[in-house]
Scaffold this motif. Structure first.
Motif, short mmCIF file in Angstrom:
data_model
loop_
_atom_site.label_atom_id
_atom_site.label_comp_id
_atom_site.label_asym_id
_atom_site.label_seq_id
_atom_site.Cartn_x
_atom_site.Cartn_y
_atom_site.Cartn_z
N HIS A 182 0.84 -1.18 0.00
CA HIS A 182 0.00 0.00 0.00
C HIS A 182 0.88 1.24 0.00
O HIS A 182 1.96 1.26 0.60
CB HIS A 182 -0.89 -0.01 1.24
N HIS A 183 0.46 2.27 -0.70
CA HIS A 183 1.17 3.54 -0.83
C HIS A 183 2.34 3.47 -1.82
O HIS A 183 3.13 4.43 -1.90
CB HIS A 183 1.68 4.06 0.51
N SER A 184 2.50 2.38 -2.56
CA SER A 184 3.53 2.33 -3.61
C SER A 184 3.13 3.28 -4.74
O SER A 184 2.01 3.21 -5.24
CB SER A 184 3.66 0.92 -4.18
N GLU A 185 4.05 4.14 -5.14
CA GLU A 185 3.79 5.01 -6.28
C GLU A 185 4.23 4.37 -7.59
O GLU A 185 3.76 4.74 -8.65
CB GLU A 185 4.47 6.36 -6.09
N PHE A 186 5.18 3.44 -7.50
CA PHE A 186 5.60 2.72 -8.68
C PHE A 186 6.13 1.35 -8.24
O PHE A 186 6.22 1.06 -7.04
CB PHE A 186 6.66 3.49 -9.48
N ALA A 187 6.44 0.50 -9.22
CA ALA A 187 6.83 -0.88 -8.90
C ALA A 187 8.07 -1.27 -9.66
O ALA A 187 8.36 -0.74 -10.74
CB ALA A 187 5.69 -1.84 -9.23
N ALA A 188 8.82 -2.20 -9.10
CA ALA A 188 9.93 -2.86 -9.80
C ALA A 188 9.70 -4.35 -9.63
O ALA A 188 9.44 -4.82 -8.52
CB ALA A 188 11.26 -2.44 -9.22
N VAL A 189 9.76 -5.11 -10.73
CA VAL A 189 9.47 -6.53 -10.67
C VAL A 189 10.69 -7.34 -11.09
O VAL A 189 11.46 -6.93 -11.95
CB VAL A 189 8.25 -6.90 -11.54
N ASP A 190 10.82 -8.49 -10.46
CA ASP A 190 11.97 -9.35 -10.69
C ASP A 190 11.74 -10.33 -11.82
O ASP A 190 12.62 -10.58 -12.64
CB ASP A 190 12.29 -10.11 -9.39
N ASP A 191 10.56 -10.91 -11.87
CA ASP A 191 10.28 -12.00 -12.80
C ASP A 191 9.91 -11.44 -14.17
O ASP A 191 8.92 -10.70 -14.31
CB ASP A 191 9.11 -12.83 -12.25
N PRO A 192 10.70 -11.76 -15.22
CA PRO A 192 10.38 -11.21 -16.55
C PRO A 192 9.06 -11.70 -17.10
O PRO A 192 8.51 -11.09 -18.02
CB PRO A 192 11.56 -11.69 -17.41
N SER A 193 8.53 -12.79 -16.54
CA SER A 193 7.25 -13.29 -17.02
C SER A 193 6.08 -12.70 -16.23
O SER A 193 4.94 -13.12 -16.39
CB SER A 193 7.21 -14.82 -16.92
#
Length: 1001
Positions: free
Chosen positions: A359-370
């Motif tokens: 909650h309160h994330s303004e943006f995301a970074a993801v690890d899994d390319p899928s």
């Protein structure tokens, strides 16, 4: 018979029939295959051959749901001749040969073929192969993020993401390429592919994928921008970055690891607020990082935010749980996010393996390319409905440009890594992936302060700008080094803020096929020198800035960096050094340019206009120039809420005319009435400055004697002898220079057109004076190529020194800045002929040219690497660092042992050759990203039967640096070689590669 053909490798048979269906043409071949041809849009065609003849969309397709344009199909005509079937659509003719089964595209608008298949498709139950004819001057781009490569002529690339960030790795594969012939192709598959752009045969391009289905989109366009725009038509336009993403960001891990007190002598020791030094260790010390500092504030993410602010370094966004093995507690993250927002810093959340966003994330970074990027962006939209969603990935299996930006950090902190990353970013943009960035300093390595500074400097001019900290013992913050280095880094972070309006406008252009970081060919399409790899270590940021990073440690006796081979295009353009104001003529290669640590070679194109925001513009007038500024509400509805302002300049007859058109467009809370400020570089005081605003009478602006009096005035100008832009570099050594500062009163920017006329205006006019051939200067004497110093990639020229400097023309390209009586050309193409001549230079006068000399570089040493070698070891390899990596000729991969070698228990590597093989040398390439594992002592044994070994010389000893370790084997031949590693730095052995060479003949 047909089933047998489809399962075995065979060539597509002759064309035996064509049917016109409802919205496609159906082609029948003698070998039983059926293909469909769709006219998708103007200049976009689809050829789909499915051996199953089901023609159903499947999960391994990249492009789904694209319907062909019915009007395009209705307007097309088709007819058959005695030997071909032709579909005419627009200016293009799709020509299908009946006898050979091959296909070509002829464009009537340019009166030539855009694409020609050299033969019919080759098909099997596992593969489909297309072979195209390759033009002599045809260059190839694309393939995704092919690390260290952007121009692929004569090369072979792999279309398979391996997640490796170093040279020759593939961080994000895209089965799409284009050529300067005005043709592009997108294979509609996720299957592994190999594209050979002339390595095997210089006249052919061989494209293969591991799938029996041949489904390809063909694109025709007159420019790279048109080709990329059509690619986006199929795969989606790049998303629009929120403006905060263009400022400096920090990625760190404040949930894992621990800190222990250190002596402060090494770079890995960090000084904290308690005035003590600490270094990060793997063992638990009791001092645990955290988001909010519940236990030890100074090790928390909050403390890092305060550190940036207290020391005056701008920080726009932060990820506090990067690659954390400890899950962030929702309440803790929410508290941190609130604190970050109170400091004007945008909090992002690292999501590993589909972990829900906090909650309160303004943006995301993801690890899994899928990962389902659509779902991630949807979650962000729910959290912040009006904000533009931002998702970062570090590799990808798909064209991700419409949903994410690529941010990676697994790069080594050495000089060679800088050159690799420049080409990597260029190649990404040419593959339709414009938003990409590499961490300043990488995640590992980089103990050298000079490399750290030079790396951050050039990355100031890349799409994403950030540091990744807490992933190695070395701190990667911009204030990790001494005060001198910190001042330089602070200045560049400030420069990034000044360039944000320019970068934001470029981000909008990226949606229309113009990447932010561009090779020279995009800004100067008529100069062939920009199409290849000759100047792959420089780039354009937009059309106005040329950046030539410092890419090696070469320096003079005063410690100034020496930069050779800076090519400034277009002989009709004056280039201005961003920091010193030095003016250089275009159309030349400049050598032996010297730069202090604070100064990056950055050149402004004559005629440039920079938008600084709030109606403030910096001008470098030359000839005619036009720009369009861009601004919006920085929200998700920007497509319908944005504004543009066109600014034009014209210089002629010592007069400068500046026209600022009324602003078009609107967005909520946009300022309608604004003042306007122009900062115009010039060489002398003008006679007068006149202004026409809208329909008003022409007025002469009043001159003021100081900046303060101009500030208090309603309207007027000030002639500043010591103007310095960009701000923040004057104390470092930047050169102040004359500029006009014009202030215009508040007006309705949507209604009023502004015209400014500056009389008696001069700026850089003398730079375009052509050099005069002076018969009084002597003819060049004793010009010769040193035959003993010709290599695959360099040659050395000598001459009799009769003037302090000379100019050398190499294959028609003028090299200047050359003094003394000897010069070495580097970074040349192997096994290539060069023609050169020399003339003396004295000011604006030059001598006649010497006679032409012709020379050919030697073959690439890599051509002599022995193939089909096998290797075994007496020790297991570390996970992810397999033994086979020693022989794959990719510097991005490496091998690592599990144990420490010693005299009593050496680590042995046994290399077996297919046959008895004559040897010349072996080269051991250490891993550059870490000091550990480098060989200090080795022993070589040779076997002629593959079983019995005899010693070759005495033990070999080496320094603990990252330079290649070369062992001469000249005169020997072997069936096998055993290499025993007796001593290394650290607790294991590593290598990026070990290659054996046959004699160079």
């Amino acid at each position: 018979m047909t089933a047998d053909l489809q399962n075995s490798r065979h060539q597509l048979g002759r064309l035996v029939g064509v049917n016109k269906r409802e919205n496609y043409y159906e082609l029948h071949y003698a070998t039983g295959e059926i293909a469909r041809v769709y006219l998708i849009a103007n200049g976009i065609f689809r050829y789909w051959l499915d051996p199953s003849q089901e023609f159903a969309e499947t999960n391994d397709m990249l492009v789904k749901g694209i319907e062909p344009d019915p009007q395009c199909f209705a307007r097309a005509t088709a007819h058959a001749t005695s030997d071909m079937f032709i579909i005419t659509t627009g200016s293009c003719k799709l020509i299908f040969q009946q006898k050979t089964g091959s296909f070509s595209i002829f464009d009537e608008s340019v009166h030539r073929p855009r694409m020609v298949q050299a033969s019919a498709l080759e098909l099997s139950g596992k593969h489909s192969i297309e072979i195209l004819k390759q033009g002599k001057n045809e260059y190839y781009y694309g393939g995704g993020v092919q690390n260290g490569h952007f121009s692929h002529k004569g090369e072979k690339i792999t279309i398979k993401t391996d997640g490796i960030t170093g040279a020759d790795g593939v961080l994000a594969a895209v089965p799409f390429f284009w050529t300067n012939a005005g043709f592009a192709e997108l294979r509609n598959t996720t299957a592994t592919g190999h594209y050979d752009f002339g390595r095997q045969n210089s006249q052919l391009t061989i494209l293969s994928h591991r799938t029996p289905v041949f489904d390809s989109y063909y694109i025709i366009g007159n420019s790279p921008q048109e080709l990329l725009s059509s690619f986006y038509y199929l795969t989606g336009k790049p998303f629009m970055l929120p403006s905060y993403a263009l400022s400096f960001g920090h990625i760190g891990n404040f949930l894992d690891g621990s800190w222990q007190e250190a002596d402060g002598k090494g770079h890995e020791a960090v000084r904290f607020e308690d005035n003590r030094y600490y270094s990060r260790k793997t063992e638990n010390s009791g001092r645990l990082p955290s988001l909010n500092g519940e236990q030890d504030y100074q090790f928390s993410a909050r403390a890092m935010l305060d550190r940036y602010q207290r020391w005056g370094f701008p920080l726009s966004w932060i990820i506090p749980n990067y690659e954390s093995q400890t899950a962030a507690k929702p309440d803790d993250f929410a508290a941190f996010a609130s604190y970050a927002q109170s400091r004007n810093c945008h909090p992002g959340f690292w999501s590993e393996k589909g972990q829900p966003l906090a909650h309160h994330s303004e943006f995301a970074a993801v690890d899994d390319p899928s990962s389902d990027l659509t779902a991630v962006n949807s979650d962000l939209a729910k959290e912040n409905p009006k904000a533009k969603p931002l998702t970062l990935v570090r590799d990808s299996l798909l064209p991700y440009q419409s949903q994410a930006a690529l941010a990676f950090g697994d790069v080594s902190g050495d000089w060679s890594s800088i050159k690799t990353q420049i080409s990597t970013l260029l190649g990404a943009g040419l593959s339709g992936l414009p938003f990409i960035g590499a961490a300043a300093g990488g995640k590992h390595g980089q103990e050298n302060a000079q490399v750290a500074v030079r790396d951050l400097e050039w990355k100031t001019f890349t799409p994403l700008f950030f540091a990744i900290d807490d992933q190695s013992p070395l701190s990667k913050t911009p204030f990790a080094f001494n005060n001198k280095v910190s001042r330089i880094m602070k200045a560049y972070l400030g420069l990034r803020e000044q360039l944000k309006p320019y970068l934001y406008a470029l981000s909008r252009q990226a949606q229309d096929g113009l990447p932010l970081v561009r090779p020279l060919l995009m800004s100067f399409p008529h100069e062939q020198v920009g199409y290849g790899r000759d100047f792959a270590d420089e780039f354009m940021l937009g059309d106005q800035l040329l950046v030539a990073p410092i890419v090696n440690g070469k320096s003079d006796n005063r410690g100034l960096s020496v930069r050779d081979r800076i090519y400034l295009p277009d002989k009709q353009t004056v280039w201005i050094d961003l920091f010193t104001g030095d003016r250089l003529m275009g159309g030349r290669v400049y050598n032996r340019r010297k730069y202090p640590l604070w100064q990056l070679p950055v050149f402004v194109r004559g005629g440039s206009i920079f938008d600084l925001g709030s109606r403030r513009f910096v001008l470098y007038p030359q000839g005619d120039a036009t720009i369009s500024t861009y601004s919006d509400n920085d929200q998700s509805d920007y497509k319908h809420n944005s504004a543009q302002t066109v600014i034009r300049t014209h210089v002629a007859d010592s007069k400068l005319r500046v026209i600022i058109e009324p602003t078009t467009g609107y967005y909520p809370n946009m300022a309608i009435k604004e003042q306007t400020f122009l900062y115009i570089y010039c060489d002398q005081h003008p006679d007068e400055i006149q202004l026409r605003a809208g329909d008003e009478e022409v007025v002469t602006l009043t001159e003021y004697g100081t900046p303060e009096t101009l500030q208090r005035a309603k309207e007027g100008f000030y002639y500043d002898n010591k103007f310095c832009w960009p701000e923040g570099f004057k104390d470092l050594g930047a050169t102040p220079r004359p500029a006009l500062i014009i202030k215009l009163q508040e007006r309705d920017i949507k209604q009023e057109k502004l015209e400014i006329l500056v009389n008696n205006f001069r700026f850089a006019n003398e730079q375009l004076i052509h050099q005069i051939t002076d018969a009084a200067l002597p003819l060049p004497g004793k010009v010769e190529v040193d035959l003993d110093k010709i290599s695959a990639h360099s040659l050395t020229v000598k001459w009799a020194q009769r003037t302090p400097s000379v100019q050398i023309e190499l294959n028609g390209l003028l090299y200047t800045g050359i003094s003394g009586n000897i010069f070495t050309f580097t970074d040349l193409a192997a096994n290539t002929g060069y023609r050169l001549r020399l003339r003396y230079e004295a000011g604006y006068k030059v001598s006649e040219w010497s006679d032409l000399l012709q020379v050919k570089t030697k073959r690439d040493p890599r051509d002599f690497i022995i193939s089909n070698v096998k290797v075994t070891s007496n020790q297991e390899s570390a996970s992810g660092h397999q033994l086979k990596n020693l022989l794959d000729r990719r510097m991005a991969t490496d091998w690592q042992s599990t144990g420490k070698p010693s005299e009593d228990q050496p680590l042995t590597l046994t290399f077996s050759f297919p046959d008895q093989t004559e040897l010349n040398k072996l080269i051991y390439v250490p891993r550059a990203s870490s000091r550990d594992g480098r060989p200090l002592r080795m022993r070589v044994e040779i076997s002629t039967d593959g079983e019995n070994f005899t010693s070759y010389g005495t033990d070999y000893q080496f320094k603990s640096d990252c330079k290649n370790k070369v062992i001469g084997l000249r005169g020997g031949s072997a069936k096998a070689v055993r290499l025993s590693i007796l001593e290394t730095t650290g607790d294991y052995a590593t290598a990026s590669g070990i290659d054996f060479y046959r004699p160079l003949k």
